[in-house]
Design a protein around this motif. Structure first.
Motif, PDB file in Angstrom:
ATOM      1  N   SER A 241       0.803  -1.228   0.000  1.00  0.00           N
ATOM      2  CA  SER A 241       0.000   0.000   0.000  1.00  0.00           C
ATOM      3  C   SER A 241       0.839   1.283   0.000  1.00  0.00           C
ATOM      4  N   ALA A 242       2.167   1.178  -0.019  1.00  0.00           N
ATOM      5  CA  ALA A 242       3.015   2.366   0.049  1.00  0.00           C
ATOM      6  C   ALA A 242       2.906   3.176  -1.240  1.00  0.00           C
ATOM      7  N   GLU A 243       2.925   4.511  -1.106  1.00  0.00           N
ATOM      8  CA  GLU A 243       2.884   5.361  -2.296  1.00  0.00           C
ATOM      9  C   GLU A 243       3.414   6.753  -2.003  1.00  0.00           C
ATOM     10  N   ALA A 244       3.786   7.443  -3.076  1.00  0.00           N
ATOM     11  CA  ALA A 244       4.193   8.845  -3.000  1.00  0.00           C
ATOM     12  C   ALA A 244       3.078   9.695  -3.584  1.00  0.00           C
ATOM     13  N   ILE A 245       2.761  10.785  -2.896  1.00  0.00           N
ATOM     14  CA  ILE A 245       1.742  11.731  -3.355  1.00  0.00           C
ATOM     15  C   ILE A 245       2.448  13.048  -3.652  1.00  0.00           C
ATOM     16  N   LEU A 246       2.478  13.425  -4.921  1.00  0.00           N
ATOM     17  CA  LEU A 246       3.152  14.649  -5.336  1.00  0.00           C
ATOM     18  C   LEU A 246       2.136  15.621  -5.927  1.00  0.00           C
ATOM     19  N   LEU A 247       2.313  16.893  -5.667  1.00  0.00           N
ATOM     20  CA  LEU A 247       1.539  17.949  -6.299  1.00  0.00           C
ATOM     21  C   LEU A 247       2.520  18.815  -7.062  1.00  0.00           C
ATOM     22  N   SER A 248       2.341  18.896  -8.373  1.00  0.00           N
ATOM     23  CA  SER A 248       3.306  19.631  -9.187  1.00  0.00           C
ATOM     24  C   SER A 248       2.673  20.155 -10.465  1.00  0.00           C
ATOM     25  N   PRO A 249       2.925  21.427 -10.829  1.00  0.00           N
ATOM     26  CA  PRO A 249       2.485  21.924 -12.139  1.00  0.00           C
ATOM     27  C   PRO A 249       3.277  21.265 -13.260  1.00  0.00           C
ATOM     28  N   LYS A 250       2.756  21.358 -14.479  1.00  0.00           N
ATOM     29  CA  LYS A 250       3.434  20.748 -15.623  1.00  0.00           C
ATOM     30  C   LYS A 250       4.754  21.457 -15.925  1.00  0.00           C
ATOM     31  N   ARG A 251       4.764  22.797 -15.889  1.00  0.00           N
ATOM     32  CA  ARG A 251       5.978  23.578 -16.179  1.00  0.00           C
ATOM     33  C   ARG A 251       6.618  23.143 -17.500  1.00  0.00           C
ATOM     34  N   GLY A 252       5.893  23.355 -18.600  1.00  0.00           N
ATOM     35  CA  GLY A 252       6.412  22.948 -19.898  1.00  0.00           C
ATOM     36  C   GLY A 252       6.523  21.428 -19.971  1.00  0.00           C
ATOM     37  N   ASP A 253       7.719  20.938 -20.337  1.00  0.00           N
ATOM     38  CA  ASP A 253       7.912  19.486 -20.422  1.00  0.00           C
ATOM     39  C   ASP A 253       8.573  18.919 -19.175  1.00  0.00           C
ATOM     40  N   SER A 254       8.734  19.739 -18.125  1.00  0.00           N
ATOM     41  CA  SER A 254       9.486  19.303 -16.952  1.00  0.00           C
ATOM     42  C   SER A 254       8.825  18.122 -16.250  1.00  0.00           C
ATOM     43  N   LEU A 255       7.528  18.209 -16.001  1.00  0.00           N
ATOM     44  CA  LEU A 255       6.838  17.115 -15.308  1.00  0.00           C
ATOM     45  C   LEU A 255       6.850  15.852 -16.155  1.00  0.00           C
ATOM     46  N   ASP A 256       6.588  15.970 -17.449  1.00  0.00           N
ATOM     47  CA  ASP A 256       6.592  14.800 -18.325  1.00  0.00           C
ATOM     48  C   ASP A 256       7.960  14.116 -18.329  1.00  0.00           C
ATOM     49  N   MET A 257       9.019  14.911 -18.334  1.00  0.00           N
ATOM     50  CA  MET A 257      10.368  14.341 -18.319  1.00  0.00           C
ATOM     51  C   MET A 257      10.634  13.606 -17.007  1.00  0.00           C
TER      52      MET A 257
END
Length: 312
Positions: A241-257
């Motif tokens: 059941s372990a997981e990471a919860i992140l909140l982040s804007p896309k910021r161009g291609d930064s999040l996708d990368m």
């Protein structure tokens, strides 16, 4: 129609940087057009999403050992009983050169010292709204800055342990001080600070031990992607059941990368855009220009945090 500035954005950003570096700015006053341009070029928000009410305490501000001024901010949590958190934070609009010396020494940035950023406010509110997730769990916040989300988890979720971490030793000093200030609201939850650099090797004592990792706006700097994904994989418990919860804007291609690096590390993820009714409502108000004074340069790609959930 709003008057547009003819001053280039790049020149305005240099003015912002100059203002941040100078303790006593030049006495000359920028013309009205330049001031307007700076206000609309900066990505910093005046009040952000304003999900957790806060106010600066009416008490004397204190000068710290780095020559900056500290003040205490009171956060009133929107839950039964309205518990309060008191976080000591910097209130200056300049950055001492000492900050940049420490950044170079530890290969970090100093953004955690500037303010409580909007994505952290959203993360704190999301954790508050899903507090049952954390009951009896071990939680760590990465790249916490002043750590509002970590403090909220420690105060209201009945987590067994909350570690609020950052790679900047100055930030960790604030976190530890604020843990001591707020110790009375944590109940049986153990709250502690930790200096944790994402590329450090010696983490054997905490590897595979956390049920939840939380973090906000930590995917902007592409140079840190590999280390960030690596530390998430190392810290998550082997429990299913372990997981990471992140909140982040896309910021161009930064999040996708970053998410590509997550896949390369054998981790799984999901991305959700509309994950909370109240957060989405405030986002739409800002997109519609209904609260320009709060966030003059609001733009979805750079400002609205997506919900990323990462599992082993």
């Amino acid at each position: 129609m709003e008057k547009k500035t003819d001053v280039k954005a790049s020149a305005l950003r240099w003015k912002i940087l100059r203002h941040a570096l100078l303790r006593h700015p030049s006495p000359s006053t920028p013309d009205e057009q330049t001031q307007m341009g700076i206000k609309h070029t900066s990505r910093r928000a005046n009040h952000g999403f304003n999900l957790i009410p806060s106010h600066l305490l009416d008490e004397p501000q204190r000068e710290n050992c780095f020559g900056s001024r500290d003040a205490r901010v009171c956060y009133t949590l929107p839950v039964h009983g309205a518990p309060q958190l008191f976080l000591s934070q910097r209130v200056d609009n300049h950055a001492p050169l000492r900050d940049f010396e420490i950044c170079n020494r530890y290969n970090i940035d100093n953004t955690g010292l500037i303010c409580n950023w909007p994505s952290e406010d959203v993360l704190a509110y999301y954790c508050l709204s899903h507090k049952d997730l954390f009951r009896s769990k071990k939680v760590i916040e990465l790249g916490a800055g002043y750590g509002l989300a970590g403090f909220v988890i420690a105060a209201v979720t009945e987590a067994s342990e909350v570690t609020i971490s950052d790679g900047n030793p100055q930030v960790v000093n604030y976190i530890q001080n604020n843990i001591e200030i707020n110790s009375g609201v944590f109940g049986d939850t153990m709250a502690k600070s930790m200096m944790l650099h994402w590329n450090q090797e010696e983490i054997f004592n905490i590897a595979n031990t956390f049920d939840f990792i939380v973090a906000s706006d930590c995917t902007f700097f592409k140079d840190f992607h590999k280390d960030f994904a690596r530390i998430i994989k190392l810290l998550l418990s082997n429990a299913g059941s372990a997981e990471a919860i992140l909140l982040s804007p896309k910021r161009g291609d930064s999040l996708d990368m970053f998410l590509e690096v997550v896949k390369e590390n054998g981790l799984h993820f999901s991305v959700t855009e509309n994950y909370d009714t109240e957060i989405w409502k405030r986002h739409e108000r800002l997109m519609n220009g209904e609260d320009k004074d709060s966030w003059p340069n609001y733009e979805k790609d750079h400002c609205y945090p997506l919900l990323i959930r990462i599992t082993p």
